[in-house]
Design a protein around this motif. Structure first.
Motif, mmCIF file in Angstrom:
data_model
loop_
_atom_site.group_PDB
_atom_site.id
_atom_site.type_symbol
_atom_site.label_atom_id
_atom_site.label_comp_id
_atom_site.label_asym_id
_atom_site.label_seq_id
_atom_site.Cartn_x
_atom_site.Cartn_y
_atom_site.Cartn_z
ATOM 1 N N GLY A 109 -27.306 -12.535 -25.959
ATOM 2 C CA GLY A 109 -26.285 -12.929 -24.999
ATOM 3 C C GLY A 109 -25.594 -11.754 -24.338
ATOM 4 N N ILE A 110 -26.296 -10.642 -24.194
ATOM 5 C CA ILE A 110 -25.690 -9.433 -23.639
ATOM 6 C C ILE A 110 -25.783 -9.457 -22.128
ATOM 7 C CG2 ILE A 110 -25.758 -6.926 -23.589
ATOM 8 C CD1 ILE A 110 -24.891 -8.213 -26.253
ATOM 9 N N ARG A 111 -24.650 -9.304 -21.454
ATOM 10 C CA ARG A 111 -24.609 -9.305 -20.000
ATOM 11 C C ARG A 111 -23.855 -8.102 -19.440
ATOM 12 N NH1 ARG A 111 -28.148 -12.242 -20.738
ATOM 13 N NH2 ARG A 111 -28.342 -14.461 -20.215
ATOM 14 N N GLU A 112 -23.488 -7.151 -20.317
ATOM 15 C CA GLU A 112 -22.742 -5.984 -19.871
ATOM 16 C C GLU A 112 -23.419 -4.718 -20.385
ATOM 17 O OE1 GLU A 112 -20.079 -5.455 -18.043
ATOM 18 O OE2 GLU A 112 -19.148 -7.421 -17.791
ATOM 19 N N LEU A 113 -23.327 -3.645 -19.613
ATOM 20 C CA LEU A 113 -23.898 -2.374 -20.011
ATOM 21 C C LEU A 113 -23.335 -1.905 -21.341
ATOM 22 C CD1 LEU A 113 -25.812 -0.140 -18.912
ATOM 23 C CD2 LEU A 113 -23.772 0.993 -18.009
ATOM 24 N N THR A 114 -22.033 -2.091 -21.562
ATOM 25 C CA THR A 114 -21.404 -1.631 -22.793
ATOM 26 C C THR A 114 -21.786 -2.475 -24.000
ATOM 27 O OG1 THR A 114 -19.467 -2.941 -22.180
ATOM 28 C CG2 THR A 114 -19.421 -0.589 -21.681
ATOM 29 N N GLY A 115 -22.475 -3.587 -23.788
ATOM 30 C CA GLY A 115 -22.861 -4.428 -24.904
ATOM 31 C C GLY A 115 -24.312 -4.289 -25.302
ATOM 32 N N ILE A 116 -25.066 -3.333 -24.709
ATOM 33 C CA ILE A 116 -26.479 -3.246 -25.030
ATOM 34 C C ILE A 116 -26.653 -2.885 -26.494
ATOM 35 C CG2 ILE A 116 -27.093 -2.624 -22.674
ATOM 36 C CD1 ILE A 116 -27.568 0.196 -23.591
ATOM 37 N N PRO A 117 -27.737 -3.367 -27.110
ATOM 38 C CA PRO A 117 -27.955 -3.133 -28.534
ATOM 39 C C PRO A 117 -27.858 -1.665 -28.904
ATOM 40 C CG PRO A 117 -29.512 -4.744 -27.735
ATOM 41 C CD PRO A 117 -28.772 -4.235 -26.529
ATOM 42 N N LEU A 118 -27.461 -1.431 -30.166
ATOM 43 C CA LEU A 118 -27.161 -0.091 -30.656
ATOM 44 C C LEU A 118 -28.311 0.863 -30.398
ATOM 45 C CD1 LEU A 118 -25.275 1.771 -32.294
ATOM 46 C CD2 LEU A 118 -26.603 1.100 -34.294
ATOM 47 N N VAL A 119 -28.013 1.940 -29.695
ATOM 48 C CA VAL A 119 -28.961 3.012 -29.431
ATOM 49 C C VAL A 119 -28.371 4.280 -30.035
ATOM 50 C CG1 VAL A 119 -30.095 4.383 -27.648
ATOM 51 C CG2 VAL A 119 -29.769 1.919 -27.315
ATOM 52 N N THR A 157 -16.075 -2.126 -37.464
ATOM 53 C CA THR A 157 -17.366 -2.783 -37.655
ATOM 54 C C THR A 157 -17.323 -4.136 -36.963
ATOM 55 O OG1 THR A 157 -17.690 -1.708 -39.798
ATOM 56 C CG2 THR A 157 -19.037 -3.653 -39.328
ATOM 57 N N LEU A 158 -18.332 -4.396 -36.135
ATOM 58 C CA LEU A 158 -18.434 -5.663 -35.419
ATOM 59 C C LEU A 158 -19.629 -6.455 -35.941
ATOM 60 C CD1 LEU A 158 -17.789 -4.469 -31.754
ATOM 61 C CD2 LEU A 158 -16.181 -5.598 -33.293
ATOM 62 N N VAL A 159 -19.418 -7.750 -36.108
ATOM 63 C CA VAL A 159 -20.465 -8.654 -36.584
ATOM 64 C C VAL A 159 -20.622 -9.790 -35.580
ATOM 65 C CG1 VAL A 159 -21.198 -10.209 -38.433
ATOM 66 C CG2 VAL A 159 -19.965 -8.103 -38.991
ATOM 67 N N ASN A 160 -21.871 -10.030 -35.169
ATOM 68 C CA ASN A 160 -22.186 -11.114 -34.237
ATOM 69 C C ASN A 160 -23.241 -12.024 -34.850
ATOM 70 O OD1 ASN A 160 -20.497 -9.838 -32.423
ATOM 71 N ND2 ASN A 160 -22.146 -8.930 -31.239
ATOM 72 N N LEU A 161 -23.125 -13.314 -34.572
ATOM 73 C CA LEU A 161 -24.091 -14.307 -35.044
ATOM 74 C C LEU A 161 -24.531 -15.173 -33.869
ATOM 75 C CD1 LEU A 161 -22.448 -15.646 -38.342
ATOM 76 C CD2 LEU A 161 -24.586 -14.368 -38.195
ATOM 77 N N THR A 162 -25.808 -15.509 -33.841
ATOM 78 C CA THR A 162 -26.307 -16.467 -32.854
ATOM 79 C C THR A 162 -27.258 -17.441 -33.529
ATOM 80 O OG1 THR A 162 -28.251 -15.166 -32.203
ATOM 81 C CG2 THR A 162 -26.198 -14.715 -31.037
ATOM 82 N N ALA A 163 -27.270 -18.666 -33.042
ATOM 83 C CA ALA A 163 -28.210 -19.705 -33.489
ATOM 84 C C ALA A 163 -28.645 -20.484 -32.257
ATOM 85 C CB ALA A 163 -27.558 -20.630 -34.506
ATOM 86 N N ASP A 164 -29.948 -20.462 -31.955
ATOM 87 C CA ASP A 164 -30.462 -21.086 -30.744
ATOM 88 C C ASP A 164 -31.653 -21.977 -31.073
ATOM 89 O OD1 ASP A 164 -29.126 -19.408 -28.371
ATOM 90 O OD2 ASP A 164 -29.678 -18.025 -29.968
ATOM 91 N N VAL A 165 -31.860 -22.967 -30.236
ATOM 92 C CA VAL A 165 -33.063 -23.787 -30.315
ATOM 93 C C VAL A 165 -33.643 -23.948 -28.913
ATOM 94 C CG1 VAL A 165 -32.440 -25.055 -32.404
ATOM 95 C CG2 VAL A 165 -31.683 -25.907 -30.185
#
Length: 748
Positions: free
Chosen positions: A62-72, A688-696
């Motif tokens: 659900g990333i829609r911002e440059l600052t939210g891209i997965p950890l690099v 520390t940030l924790v995110n959860l997603t559940a999709d179908v």
């Protein structure tokens, strides 16, 4: 920590504010093809530290911002809100032109110059919907990507029109803890107008994020909402099999109040006495032609970027209040150095009071033209090469004002009452020619050399139109100052591949950044221009795949020597912030990325970095007051950052594909200034940030997801400053509080 709200009604399109890139490590599939070398290579065959984040991974998180891209590893941000973001790679962080090159497709973009001459502090953040991939190149990319890439390069590559009918619509709704209701919609349609010859792709979006910061001084709750909308239209023409023409128009419009809260008041509490609105509008026109010739590819690209940037710089109310009943200020401005009489002091207090409720704002316009022509070899020959030329011309107009505001509402009064004004014209023209040559004399070793010649011209003109003695802004005639520089940057790389799944490389590469001219009107000649700064990075790396590509492990170790740093400081005789050259830094670090796919549908990833970024010389310059001393850590660069993710997909029913994802990111502590004894030094705690997603995924193209961002409601401070204008008060920006929600999508 506030209790978890039992409301699963949506999560924001992204969490604005992670100081170092959030969420999950990027997938490192060895078959991924990248263009980091300006020609196509497999990711694991590319002998440099590059991380790829696929569009699929961005969508899943659900990333829609440059600052939210997965950890690099090594990538971070000084995030002061949607229109105030600085990119950092490997600890290369300072004021001035960008230290990280940012590309949207083939178009290099930078921020606007602004009153502090700090184009690197407001990188444009286009929405990341319908993205092919994001490539993050760590370390200087001076030969191929030029100025502004001294720390690294971030390339956002959008999906292009293709020969299939396709459309998708996504809607999101969410609720932010202590805030309000957020909503957004994204849409895409791809139309093959003439099969195999002409296709168009249109993307649109509209995002609204509710505020979560309160201001009891102005009687406001959740005042820092922001709204952005925009899209892009892409057209691809393929008149012959070996010629492709891509045209694009991208547009984004954003408004809102700056998400700043005051540290002394506690989380999400502000006491500014005026509103801090912002408007950011970006339009990019681009045209790219690609010709697949015999044994090579030629690419020509041209672009025009317009940016309208109107941002509240600060609320100076507390500064002006500190000048009231101040005998020293009255003596300096009204008594000719002698103490003021009671009558003089009273009159001076009344004079200052008229400026207390005012908004310092920058009304900025920028237009940038760029053009590039390059050629790159194709095929699998023992000799590979890339060569090209680049030109860029940027003109920025900056109208800095203080407008009187209503003391009750904090809104700027209409019609406008201008209390001070300074106007600036800034021109930056750059030319470059570059080339890289790679030879593979034996199958297990490749040697690469590269170089780039650069030449830039910078000039600044301006004047103070409406003076204000309280800030030493004196009326002045229009003046012009210029600077220029030219030179070479170099690269050398050796890669050794003992097996098909193991590669070692060693690299030395130089990065540089243009100098400039300070915008403060009336400076002595020696304070006007400042020089380019440059650095060398020496790197050792290993890239490996294991267990028949079920696992990958990449490690990079590096040392950077940064010379003649461009640093921010103040003039000895006044409060103006300027840039000059002072001191040096040494940065050492290690970066690790690992991915494991132990079973069908299961992927485990981890990434981390250690960065030791310190000054190796004092920041001493007779013309400015600069604070850094040898051994001080570079601001906003944590020693440790790490993250991990676990994702699992399975067939839950004949027509139902299910997905679960957990992302954890830890960012170490850092600080806002070099010296701990600096009165404006502020510490940014680890978080520390924790995110959860559940999709179908359901039949007929439907998808439904629930997700939680910042699950444990961490107060993650991503920028923290204090200065004379704020009268020493701490101004914080942070990640959005816990946000819960739902996303629904449909493919057509």
């Amino acid at each position: 920590m506030r209790p978890l709200t039992p409301l699963w009604c949506g999560v924001a399109l992204a969490i604005p504010g992670a100081a170092w890139a959030q969420v999950a490590p990027a997938q490192q599939d060895p078959e991924i093809v990248v263009t980091a070398l300006r020609r196509e290579t497999r990711l694991q065959d590319t002998p440099l530290a590059v991380t790829v984040v696929s569009g699929r991974a961005l969508s899943a998180a659900g990333i829609r911002e440059l600052t939210g891209i997965p950890l690099v590893p090594g990538l971070g941000f000084v995030d002061s809100g949607p229109s105030n973001t600085r990119l950092i790679v490997r600890g290369i962080q300072t004021v001035g032109e960008p230290t990280v090159g940012l590309y949207y497709d083939e178009v290099p973009v930078s921020g606007v110059v602004g009153p502090a001459n700090d184009a690197g502090g407001n990188a444009p953040r286009l929405k990341l919907f319908d993205v092919e991939r994001v490539e993050v190149l760590r370390g200087p990319q001076g030969t191929l990507f030029g100025s502004g890439s001294m720390g690294g390069t971030v390339r956002v590559l959008f999906r292009k029109p293709d020969d299939s009918w396709a459309a998708r619509v996504e809607g999101e709704a969410s609720w932010t803890e202590g805030g309000g209701f957020n909503h957004g919609i994204n849409a895409m349609v791809n139309i093959p107008v003439a099969s195999g010859i002409f296709a168009v792709r249109a993307v649109g979006y509209d995002d609204y994020h509710a505020g979560y910061i309160d201001n009891p001084v102005l009687g406001l709750t959740n005042f820092n909402s922001d709204h952005s909308y925009g899209g892009r239209l892409l057209a691809r023409l393929t008149p012959t099999p070996d010629l492709t023409l891509d045209a694009a128009v991208q547009y984004q419009h954003g408004t809102g109040d700056r998400p700043i809260w005051y540290g002394e008041q506690g989380p999400y509490q502000a006491v500014n006495q005026v509103r801090l609105p912002s408007l950011d509008e970006l339009t990019i026109y681009s045209l790219t032609a690609r010709w697949d010739g015999p044994g090579f590819t030629g690419t020509a690209t041209g672009s025009i970027a317009h940016r309208r940037y109107e941002v509240a710089i600060s609320d100076p109310s507390y500064f002006f209040q500190s000048q009231q009943n101040n005998p020293a200020t009255c003596a300096r401005l009204r008594g000719g150095g002698n103490p003021c009489t009671p009558a003089m002091q009273s009159a001076f207090n009344d004079y200052v009071q008229d400026y207390v409720h005012g908004l310092l704002t920058g009304l900025q316009r920028s237009t940038t033209h760029t053009g590039e022509l390059r050629f790159a070899s194709t095929g699998a020959g023992w000799l590979q090469w890339t060569a090209g030329g680049f030109v860029s011309d940027r003109h920025a107009f900056d109208d800095n004002n203080q407008f009187k505001a209503d003391p009750v509402t904090g809104e700027v009064l209409q019609p406008l009452i201008r209390q001070t004004e300074r106007v600036i014209d800034d021109w930056l023209t750059q030319y470059a020619g570059y080339g890289e040559l790679s030879a593979t004399p034996v199958g297990w070793m490749t040697a690469t050399v590269g170089l780039r010649y650069f030449d830039y011209r910078r000039k600044v003109g301006g004047n103070t139109v409406v003076p204000l003695d309280l800030i030493n802004a004196r009326a002045s005639a229009y003046t012009m100052v210029s600077s220029n520089d030219s030179g070479w940057v170099f690269k050398g790389n050796i890669a050794v591949r003992p097996t098909a799944d193991l590669m070692f490389y060693a690299q030395a590469e130089q990065g540089f950044r243009p100098g400039g001219v300070n915008q403060v009107i009336g400076l002595p000649a020696e304070l006007g221009p400042y020089r380019s700064d440059s650095l060398w990075t020496y790197e050792l790396g290993v890239k490996s795949s294991w267990l028949d590509h079920m696992a990958t492990l990449n490690i990079a170790l590096y040392r950077t020597d940064w010379h003649d740093m461009q640093v921010g400081g103040s003039t000895p005789a006044g409060p103006f912030q300027i840039i000059s050259n002072a001191g040096a830094a040494r940065i050492t670090g290690v970066e690790v990325e690992a991915t494991l796919r132990p079973a069908r549908g299961l992927e485990l990833s981890a990434a981390g970095s250690y960065t030791d970024a310190k000054l190796s010389e004092d920041q001493r310059n007779a013309n400015i007051i600069a604070t850094g001393r040898r051994g001080d850590r570079i601001p906003y660069v944590p020693r440790f950052a790490a993250g991990g993710s676990a994702s699992y997909s399975w067939q839950a029913a004949p027509d139902v594909q299910a997905h679960l994802r957990l992302d954890v990111t830890h960012v170490g502590a850092s600080a806002s200034e070099f010296r701990p004894d600096n009165v404006f030094y502020r510490r940014l705690p680890a978080y520390t940030l924790v995110n959860l997603t559940a999709d179908v995924d359901l039949k007929q193209g439907w998808s439904v997801g629930l997700f939680a961002a910042n699950l444990f409601d961490e107060v993650a401070i991503t920028a923290s400053t204090a200065n004379g204008v704020s009268a020493g008060r701490t101004l914080n920006t942070s990640a959005r509080p816990r946000t819960l929600g739902v996303r629904i999508g449909k493919d057509f």
